[in-house]
Design an enzyme around this catalytic site. Structure first.
Site, mmCIF file in Angstrom:
data_model
loop_
_atom_site.group_PDB
_atom_site.id
_atom_site.type_symbol
_atom_site.label_atom_id
_atom_site.label_comp_id
_atom_site.label_asym_id
_atom_site.label_seq_id
_atom_site.Cartn_x
_atom_site.Cartn_y
_atom_site.Cartn_z
ATOM 1 N N CYS A 275 19.738 -38.274 -9.691
ATOM 2 C CA CYS A 275 21.207 -36.657 -9.350
ATOM 3 C C CYS A 275 20.593 -36.780 -10.367
ATOM 4 C CB CYS A 275 22.529 -37.320 -8.946
ATOM 5 S SG CYS A 275 22.293 -38.795 -9.695
ATOM 6 N N ARG A 304 14.999 -49.540 -11.964
ATOM 7 C CA ARG A 304 16.405 -50.650 -12.548
ATOM 8 C C ARG A 304 16.145 -52.220 -12.793
ATOM 9 N NH1 ARG A 304 19.724 -48.152 -7.419
ATOM 10 N NH2 ARG A 304 19.889 -46.105 -7.989
ATOM 11 N N GLN A 322 13.490 -43.520 -4.090
ATOM 12 C CA GLN A 322 14.395 -43.415 -3.072
ATOM 13 C C GLN A 322 14.087 -42.108 -2.087
ATOM 14 O OE1 GLN A 322 17.613 -42.692 -5.595
ATOM 15 N NE2 GLN A 322 18.585 -44.208 -4.695
ATOM 16 N N ASP A 324 16.011 -39.603 -1.793
ATOM 17 C CA ASP A 324 17.116 -38.787 -2.121
ATOM 18 C C ASP A 324 17.033 -37.068 -1.966
ATOM 19 O OD1 ASP A 324 20.236 -39.719 -3.623
ATOM 20 O OD2 ASP A 324 18.712 -39.742 -5.367
ATOM 21 N N HIS A 326 20.494 -34.135 -2.553
ATOM 22 C CA HIS A 326 21.790 -33.351 -3.439
ATOM 23 C C HIS A 326 21.998 -32.220 -2.579
ATOM 24 C CE1 HIS A 326 20.396 -36.737 -6.232
ATOM 25 N NE2 HIS A 326 21.628 -37.089 -6.041
ATOM 26 N N LYS A 405 32.157 -43.223 -0.400
ATOM 27 C CA LYS A 405 30.694 -43.071 -0.103
ATOM 28 C C LYS A 405 30.551 -43.166 1.996
ATOM 29 C CE LYS A 405 28.603 -47.466 -1.458
ATOM 30 N NZ LYS A 405 27.720 -48.465 -1.793
ATOM 31 N N HIS A 451 25.921 -36.710 -1.958
ATOM 32 C CA HIS A 451 24.327 -37.851 -2.010
ATOM 33 C C HIS A 451 23.767 -38.293 -1.325
ATOM 34 C CE1 HIS A 451 24.839 -37.971 -6.992
ATOM 35 N NE2 HIS A 451 26.454 -37.482 -6.539
#
Length: 576
Positions: A275, A304, A322, A324, A326, A405, A451
């Site tokens: 992000c 991570r 991911q 991912d 946005h 979320k 997100h």
């Protein structure tokens, strides 16, 4: 037996296990005890690793304790203060239980249990009596486990047990467990040559050619939906300045899970999330309201830190990709964009046939922002969920640190739940990065960010799919979709010609032209879980046909090569 009573029984089954372990190993020290959906697991400090023989002997000892009579079982219980509990364990040299009391004991009521020569403590309210019996139990296995999952701590021996209300339920669970073992993605990943791990990169998967095919197909599916739903694909750096992560809030809330580096005395961090990079992409020029909603998507590799004791094949790794995205939106676009995102998730999950449930996760303790911002965000998400018509439940305190979320929990073929897709509403990070767009009145406004991820972690989703399909991927996803097997060596050229025709049509095909018996090659293709096997011999060449066998079926079908190619192509196109 209701769940509360069953958990009570499971607690005492764990204590019964501790008593049996101490009879077998008098110097054993109990570590942690945790109840699970099917029973419990308990950690022990014992002189050596426990074997299958040890586990069987401990279970026999458990039965002997129960049969010994009232002087040993059921246990005697009474309330105890944390101070008393700490003195008890320190006096007995029980360092792990003493540590547990220091960390957890003061936060909850404690109950002392005494059974025979053993004494223990657990967190909870004192009930009228301990259960008179443990109706049906089975010790499953033992394995090494770092104390508290931290590789810096000693390795204890973890014993896992199953406990149910009756023998029929226990037997059903044991059968389910055997099926789960057969579907274990780590076992199948090795058997089907999908992925591997190496000591040179602990907790980080290597994808073999077969696995890379599946990964690429998953990304290709996602890209189709990105185009359909109006996303633009982007790329951001793997390593960025530490100041960026301080600005985003990850440094404060997430740094224990991050990896760090340095360049020219400048502190850097390996990204755990995508992000902040997307915030910089939005900010690189002044935006107009006419550009909103702006949808950025990235197949972003993140890192991570996970304790080695928590690693679990592809399901828990230290680096993963991911899917991912946005969405930068004006306030008035929030609900329509979130409903649009829910539709995207529904369509993608329909390809796999997954059932799923939804959760609304609200503000956690460790969060940023004002009460007003969180209340507005949570209200918006609840309105979206009600408008979607999908049932949901509230999961208090499990939101992201920057916003509430919606989580999708899919169910696999064994009924296990996995949280994958997530849609998160963020009022805070755009403010922290000074994001702005110019509205209809030529005034600067701060956008709202949504997100979202559908697979979540593509690696984890891959692991779930391996177990869901038991390695027998549907045709469109299979690493090898068809294999042609010559009946004898003299038919090899014909097998290769047919393989080449399939490959030219975009079908992932092989020809097994080794000098082996036909039955051997067919069985090997079945072990590889290849969806279609076609045999070609003298008769097939003379008639211009193939003998085609579909995975999971005993009978063969006689098809012309072009006919078979057309059937395969159409099934792949429809993602069957």
């Amino acid at each position: 037996m209701i769940e509360e009573e069953l958990n009570h029984v499971r607690r005492f089954a764990a204590m019964l296990t501790a008593a049996a372990v101490r009879r077998r190993f008098p110097d054993a020290k109990l570590g942690g005890v945790e109840l699970t959906e099917s029973g419990f697991h308990s950690d022990f400090d014992v002189p050596r690793p426990l074997t299958e023989v040890d586990v069987a002997a401990i279970e026999e000892e458990m039965h002997r304790i129960v049969e010994a009579g009232a002087d040993v079982w059921p246990p005697r219980c009474r309330s105890i203060s944390s101070g008393e509990a700490l003195r008890l364990f320190e006096g007995r040299g029980e360092r792990w239980r003493a540590e547990w009391v220091r960390d957890h004991g003061a936060a909850a009521p404690l109950v002392r249990i005494e059974y025979g020569e053993c004494v223990d403590v657990y967190a909870g309210e004192l009930r009228e009596a301990a259960p008179e019996r443990v109706p049906a139990f089975k010790l499953l296995h033992a394995a090494g486990a770092y104390w508290r999952g931290d590789s810096a701590n000693p390795v204890l021996q973890r014993i896992c047990g199953a406990v149910f209300a009756d023998r029929a339920e226990l037997d059903g669970h044991l059968a389910w467990q055997e099926e789960a073992r057969q579907r274990d993605h780590r076992k199948l990943g090795k058997q089907l040559e999908l992925f591997m791990f190496a000591e040179e990169a602990p907790g980080m998967p290597f994808y073999l050619p077969n696995g890379a095919v599946v990964r690429n197909e998953l990304e290709a599916l996602s890209r189709e939906f990105l185009r359909k739903y109006g996303y633009e694909e982007v790329r951001t750096p793997m390593i960025m300045d530490r100041a960026l992560w301080e600005q985003s809030g990850h440094w404060e809330h997430y740094r224990d899970n991050m990896y760090f580096s340095e360049m020219e005395r400048r502190p850097l961090a390996v990204k755990p999330m995508n992000c902040p990079g997307h915030m910089l992409l939005f900010k690189h020029k002044l935006r107009s309201y006419k550009e909103l909603p702006l949808r950025y998507a990235e197949f972003g590799q993140v890192h991570r830190h996970e304790f080695s004791g928590a690693l679990n094949g592809l399901l828990r790794v230290r680096t993963f990709c991911q899917d991912d995205a946005h969405v930068f939106a004006a306030p008035g676009q929030i609900e329509s964009e979130m409903l649009r995102t829910i539709e995207l998730v529904k369509e993608m999950y329909a390809v796999f046939g997954f059932e799923y449930g939804l959760e609304l996760s609200t503000r956690p303790r460790d969060s940023m922002g004002s009460d007003e911002q969180w209340a507005a965000a949570e209200t918006a998400l609840e309105r979206v969920l009600r408008a979607s018509g999908l049932p949901f439940r509230v999961n208090p305190g499990d939101g992201a640190f920057y916003g509430p979320k919606i989580d999708f929990h899919i169910k696999d073929a064994l009924g296990r739940s996995h949280q994958c897709a997530t849609i998160q509403l963020d009022f805070l990070m755009p403010e922290k990065f000074g994001l702005a767009y110019v509205d209809e009145r030529n005034e600067r406004k701060v956008p709202i960010v949504i997100h979202r991820a559908v697979y979540g972690s593509i690696d984890r989703f891959f692991g779930i799919l391996i177990e869901h399909y038991a390695g027998a991927f549907p045709l469109w996803l299979a690493p090898v979709q068809a294999i042609v097997v010559p009946v004898a060596d003299r038919h090899a050229d014909d097998a290769l010609r047919i393989r080449n025709r399939l490959t030219a049509a975009g079908i992932r095909a092989e020809a097994d032209v080794r000098s082996e018996k036909l039955g051997y090659k067919v069985r090997e293709a079945q072990l590889r879980k290849i969806p279609y096997v076609a045999a070609v011999g003298d008769r097939e060449i003379a008639d211009g046909v193939l003998q085609v066998r579909e995975r999971g079926r005993d009978e063969q079908t006689t098809l012309g090569a072009e006919e078979w190619l057309t059937i395969l192509s159409e099934k792949i196109r429809r993602r069957e």
